[in-house]
Design a protein around this motif. Sequence first.
Motif, PDB file in Angstrom:
ATOM      1  N   VAL A  87       0.840  -1.203   0.000  1.00  0.00           N
ATOM      2  CA  VAL A  87       0.000   0.000   0.000  1.00  0.00           C
ATOM      3  C   VAL A  87       0.880   1.259   0.000  1.00  0.00           C
ATOM      4  O   VAL A  87       0.662   2.191  -0.785  1.00  0.00           O
ATOM      5  CB  VAL A  87      -0.911  -0.015   1.259  1.00  0.00           C
ATOM      6  N   PHE A  88       1.898   1.293   0.870  1.00  0.00           N
ATOM      7  CA  PHE A  88       2.778   2.460   1.010  1.00  0.00           C
ATOM      8  C   PHE A  88       3.468   2.761  -0.326  1.00  0.00           C
ATOM      9  O   PHE A  88       3.569   3.909  -0.763  1.00  0.00           O
ATOM     10  CB  PHE A  88       3.843   2.176   2.087  1.00  0.00           C
ATOM     11  N   ARG A  89       3.944   1.708  -1.001  1.00  0.00           N
ATOM     12  CA  ARG A  89       4.662   1.891  -2.266  1.00  0.00           C
ATOM     13  C   ARG A  89       3.751   2.517  -3.327  1.00  0.00           C
ATOM     14  O   ARG A  89       4.153   3.403  -4.069  1.00  0.00           O
ATOM     15  CB  ARG A  89       5.205   0.540  -2.752  1.00  0.00           C
ATOM     16  N   ARG A  90       2.505   2.018  -3.389  1.00  0.00           N
ATOM     17  CA  ARG A  90       1.560   2.584  -4.371  1.00  0.00           C
ATOM     18  C   ARG A  90       1.356   4.070  -4.125  1.00  0.00           C
ATOM     19  O   ARG A  90       1.318   4.870  -5.055  1.00  0.00           O
ATOM     20  CB  ARG A  90       0.202   1.871  -4.284  1.00  0.00           C
ATOM     21  N   SER A  91       1.209   4.442  -2.829  1.00  0.00           N
ATOM     22  CA  SER A  91       1.008   5.851  -2.505  1.00  0.00           C
ATOM     23  C   SER A  91       2.223   6.667  -2.936  1.00  0.00           C
ATOM     24  O   SER A  91       2.087   7.736  -3.541  1.00  0.00           O
ATOM     25  CB  SER A  91       0.771   6.021  -0.999  1.00  0.00           C
TER      26      SER A  91
ATOM     27  N   ALA B 194      -1.939   5.311   3.739  1.00  0.00           N
ATOM     28  CA  ALA B 194      -2.983   4.290   3.604  1.00  0.00           C
ATOM     29  C   ALA B 194      -4.083   4.680   2.609  1.00  0.00           C
ATOM     30  O   ALA B 194      -5.139   4.060   2.582  1.00  0.00           O
ATOM     31  CB  ALA B 194      -3.596   3.992   4.970  1.00  0.00           C
ATOM     32  N   ARG B 195      -3.823   5.734   1.796  1.00  0.00           N
ATOM     33  CA  ARG B 195      -4.759   6.052   0.700  1.00  0.00           C
ATOM     34  C   ARG B 195      -4.010   5.826  -0.615  1.00  0.00           C
ATOM     35  O   ARG B 195      -3.491   6.768  -1.222  1.00  0.00           O
ATOM     36  CB  ARG B 195      -5.228   7.510   0.776  1.00  0.00           C
ATOM     37  N   PRO B 196      -3.929   4.563  -1.054  1.00  0.00           N
ATOM     38  CA  PRO B 196      -3.065   4.230  -2.194  1.00  0.00           C
ATOM     39  C   PRO B 196      -3.671   4.567  -3.551  1.00  0.00           C
ATOM     40  O   PRO B 196      -2.995   4.458  -4.561  1.00  0.00           O
ATOM     41  CB  PRO B 196      -2.883   2.715  -2.052  1.00  0.00           C
ATOM     42  N   LEU B 197      -4.948   4.973  -3.579  1.00  0.00           N
ATOM     43  CA  LEU B 197      -5.600   5.157  -4.882  1.00  0.00           C
ATOM     44  C   LEU B 197      -5.787   6.622  -5.239  1.00  0.00           C
ATOM     45  O   LEU B 197      -6.594   6.962  -6.102  1.00  0.00           O
ATOM     46  CB  LEU B 197      -6.944   4.415  -4.918  1.00  0.00           C
ATOM     47  N   VAL B 198      -5.045   7.510  -4.580  1.00  0.00           N
ATOM     48  CA  VAL B 198      -5.116   8.932  -4.933  1.00  0.00           C
ATOM     49  C   VAL B 198      -4.736   9.076  -6.416  1.00  0.00           C
ATOM     50  O   VAL B 198      -3.814   8.423  -6.891  1.00  0.00           O
ATOM     51  CB  VAL B 198      -4.184   9.768  -4.027  1.00  0.00           C
TER      52      VAL B 198
ATOM     53  N   CYS C  61      -8.551  28.121   4.637  1.00  0.00           N
ATOM     54  CA  CYS C  61      -8.567  26.801   3.989  1.00  0.00           C
ATOM     55  C   CYS C  61      -9.841  26.633   3.172  1.00  0.00           C
ATOM     56  O   CYS C  61     -10.880  27.207   3.494  1.00  0.00           O
ATOM     57  CB  CYS C  61      -8.500  25.689   5.026  1.00  0.00           C
ATOM     58  N   THR C  62      -9.736  25.786   2.144  1.00  0.00           N
ATOM     59  CA  THR C  62     -10.896  25.530   1.301  1.00  0.00           C
ATOM     60  C   THR C  62     -10.983  24.030   1.003  1.00  0.00           C
ATOM     61  O   THR C  62     -10.002  23.298   1.148  1.00  0.00           O
ATOM     62  CB  THR C  62     -10.777  26.342  -0.003  1.00  0.00           C
ATOM     63  N   ILE C  63     -12.183  23.601   0.609  1.00  0.00           N
ATOM     64  CA  ILE C  63     -12.393  22.186   0.260  1.00  0.00           C
ATOM     65  C   ILE C  63     -12.616  22.078  -1.240  1.00  0.00           C
ATOM     66  O   ILE C  63     -13.391  22.846  -1.814  1.00  0.00           O
ATOM     67  CB  ILE C  63     -13.637  21.616   0.994  1.00  0.00           C
ATOM     68  N   ILE C  64     -11.905  21.144  -1.887  1.00  0.00           N
ATOM     69  CA  ILE C  64     -12.147  20.865  -3.307  1.00  0.00           C
ATOM     70  C   ILE C  64     -12.793  19.481  -3.419  1.00  0.00           C
ATOM     71  O   ILE C  64     -12.837  18.742  -2.427  1.00  0.00           O
ATOM     72  CB  ILE C  64     -10.839  20.922  -4.131  1.00  0.00           C
ATOM     73  N   ALA C  65     -13.272  19.144  -4.603  1.00  0.00           N
ATOM     74  CA  ALA C  65     -13.976  17.864  -4.774  1.00  0.00           C
ATOM     75  C   ALA C  65     -13.006  16.693  -4.588  1.00  0.00           C
ATOM     76  O   ALA C  65     -11.968  16.622  -5.249  1.00  0.00           O
ATOM     77  CB  ALA C  65     -14.600  17.813  -6.160  1.00  0.00           C
ATOM     78  N   GLY C  66     -13.354  15.795  -3.682  1.00  0.00           N
ATOM     79  CA  GLY C  66     -12.546  14.586  -3.475  1.00  0.00           C
ATOM     80  C   GLY C  66     -12.955  13.494  -4.450  1.00  0.00           C
ATOM     81  O   GLY C  66     -13.741  13.733  -5.381  1.00  0.00           O
ATOM     82  N   GLU C  67     -12.399  12.296  -4.262  1.00  0.00           N
ATOM     83  CA  GLU C  67     -12.714  11.166  -5.145  1.00  0.00           C
ATOM     84  C   GLU C  67     -13.116   9.957  -4.298  1.00  0.00           C
ATOM     85  O   GLU C  67     -12.401   9.602  -3.357  1.00  0.00           O
ATOM     86  CB  GLU C  67     -11.480  10.809  -5.992  1.00  0.00           C
ATOM     87  N   PRO C  68     -14.237   9.299  -4.657  1.00  0.00           N
ATOM     88  CA  PRO C  68     -14.675   8.136  -3.871  1.00  0.00           C
ATOM     89  C   PRO C  68     -13.606   7.038  -3.800  1.00  0.00           C
ATOM     90  O   PRO C  68     -13.479   6.365  -2.782  1.00  0.00           O
ATOM     91  CB  PRO C  68     -15.912   7.644  -4.642  1.00  0.00           C
ATOM     92  N   ASP C  69     -12.810   6.868  -4.864  1.00  0.00           N
ATOM     93  CA  ASP C  69     -11.795   5.803  -4.845  1.00  0.00           C
ATOM     94  C   ASP C  69     -10.597   6.149  -3.950  1.00  0.00           C
ATOM     95  O   ASP C  69      -9.775   5.291  -3.657  1.00  0.00           O
ATOM     96  CB  ASP C  69     -11.271   5.521  -6.261  1.00  0.00           C
ATOM     97  N   ASN C  70     -10.509   7.397  -3.527  1.00  0.00           N
ATOM     98  CA  ASN C  70      -9.382   7.812  -2.683  1.00  0.00           C
ATOM     99  C   ASN C  70      -9.699   7.515  -1.209  1.00  0.00           C
ATOM    100  O   ASN C  70      -9.514   8.345  -0.342  1.00  0.00           O
ATOM    101  CB  ASN C  70      -9.127   9.313  -2.903  1.00  0.00           C
ATOM    102  N   PHE C  71     -10.198   6.310  -0.955  1.00  0.00           N
ATOM    103  CA  PHE C  71     -10.565   5.970   0.429  1.00  0.00           C
ATOM    104  C   PHE C  71      -9.339   5.479   1.189  1.00  0.00           C
ATOM    105  O   PHE C  71      -8.332   5.101   0.603  1.00  0.00           O
ATOM    106  CB  PHE C  71     -11.681   4.911   0.445  1.00  0.00           C
ATOM    107  N   LYS C  72      -9.463   5.511   2.508  1.00  0.00           N
ATOM    108  CA  LYS C  72      -8.355   5.100   3.372  1.00  0.00           C
ATOM    109  C   LYS C  72      -8.519   3.632   3.720  1.00  0.00           C
ATOM    110  O   LYS C  72      -9.618   3.211   4.122  1.00  0.00           O
ATOM    111  CB  LYS C  72      -8.375   5.970   4.631  1.00  0.00           C
ATOM    112  N   ILE C  73      -7.442   2.857   3.581  1.00  0.00           N
ATOM    113  CA  ILE C  73      -7.497   1.449   3.983  1.00  0.00           C
ATOM    114  C   ILE C  73      -7.645   1.437   5.506  1.00  0.00           C
ATOM    115  O   ILE C  73      -6.730   1.796   6.241  1.00  0.00           O
ATOM    116  CB  ILE C  73      -6.201   0.695   3.591  1.00  0.00           C
ATOM    117  N   THR C  74      -8.831   1.073   5.958  1.00  0.00           N
ATOM    118  CA  THR C  74      -9.140   1.195   7.382  1.00  0.00           C
ATOM    119  C   THR C  74      -9.767  -0.083   7.927  1.00  0.00           C
ATOM    120  O   THR C  74      -9.370  -0.604   8.954  1.00  0.00           O
ATOM    121  CB  THR C  74     -10.151   2.351   7.617  1.00  0.00           C
TER     122      THR C  74
END
Length: 385
Positions: free
Chosen positions: A32-36, A104-108, A195-208
């Motif tokens: 997971v770490f390597r992918r990130s 732990a968010r490898p799909l960013v 600070c501001t919020i931009i649109a996130g991505e559903p696939d950018n979830f945290k391995i939890t």
Amino acid sequence: MNCAVLVVGAGRGTRHGGEIPKQYQSIGGTPVFRRSLLTFLEHPQINTVIAVIAAEDAPLFAIASEELNVRTVFGGASRTASVHEGLKALGNEAPDIVLIHDAARPLVSPALISRLIDATTSVCGSAPGLAPADALKRLEGDEIAGDDVKRTGLVQVQTPQGFAFQPLFDAYENLGANAAFADDLAVARASGIECTIIAGEPDNFKITRPGDIERAERVLGANNSPVCITASGFDVHQIIPGDQMMLCGVPIKGDLALKGHSDADAALHALTDALLGTIGAGDIGDHFPPSDPQWKNVDSSVFLKKAKELLEERGGKIIHVDLTIICERPKIKPHREAMRARLGELLGLNLLRVSVKATTTEGLGFTGRGEGLAVMANATVQLPA
Ligand code: MG
């Protein structure tokens, strides 16, 4: 503009289950770490990548980061302390922007990183967020209590979070010793950074949670089709008087032989190098040093089979091979179909995917004078993305 990223994986959380921390577990064979890290290392706008890890995970990290150009910093007792250590490591170079990302968010996605950098250049701090999709309730013990929580205006915040470096660094330097914040946006806002919020991505979830690794594998399987890679190989052996030479694993009887330590099959040697080239695994001499007596007079199909094995260990599959044999003598044409058949057999390939060609150099050079024989080979393989 100079942009650095801290990939923070110093936590040792076991909520996800498993024997090793979640950031070191593998998704489709890659930690997971390597992918990130790879996503940031390959991003054209990122100049520096620092991994923040737990000191006791150093051996795991060494495996996860093999051959990657990342600096390592040991984290602290909390996430806040770990990020602070990472920022201190960047203190001297003071990048314009720092991004902070959960390992732990490898799909960013690269696109999300680009949008975040854009947002951070106009506002001091920004982070991706998603509106909750499900209805929200409050629990007291197991009981649902009170009215529904309104979703309007709520956002689930992801990483990476981006900040102008200096204000965030100052905010961390001014924190109390035991300060612990949920994320960097909280630290920034507490010190008055806009600070501001931009649109996130559903696939950018945290391995939890249990099952998240399998979910990430499903996402990757859906997104990543295999890639085709072609590499080349080249070999030359001296022609000497003799009664037989080996080419493509086929004995060619006559008055010529090839000089070499093994059976001197230049065609199999060139093809072995081409296969090794598709996975960046060095050359035939790295795997079978000519100085090693065990390879004396050996059948060169041993080398080819080894290269095929190495490819298959990486999930690869041979699609096509193409060889050009360059010599005046012997004549190759009478042996060409036998050569294709033998290569097909050695590589487990249909004959349509095996090509053997021959040419001369019109009497020019060492091949023209009959001093040596050269072979060029190309191999095309399919590899997982
Ligand atoms: Mg050779």
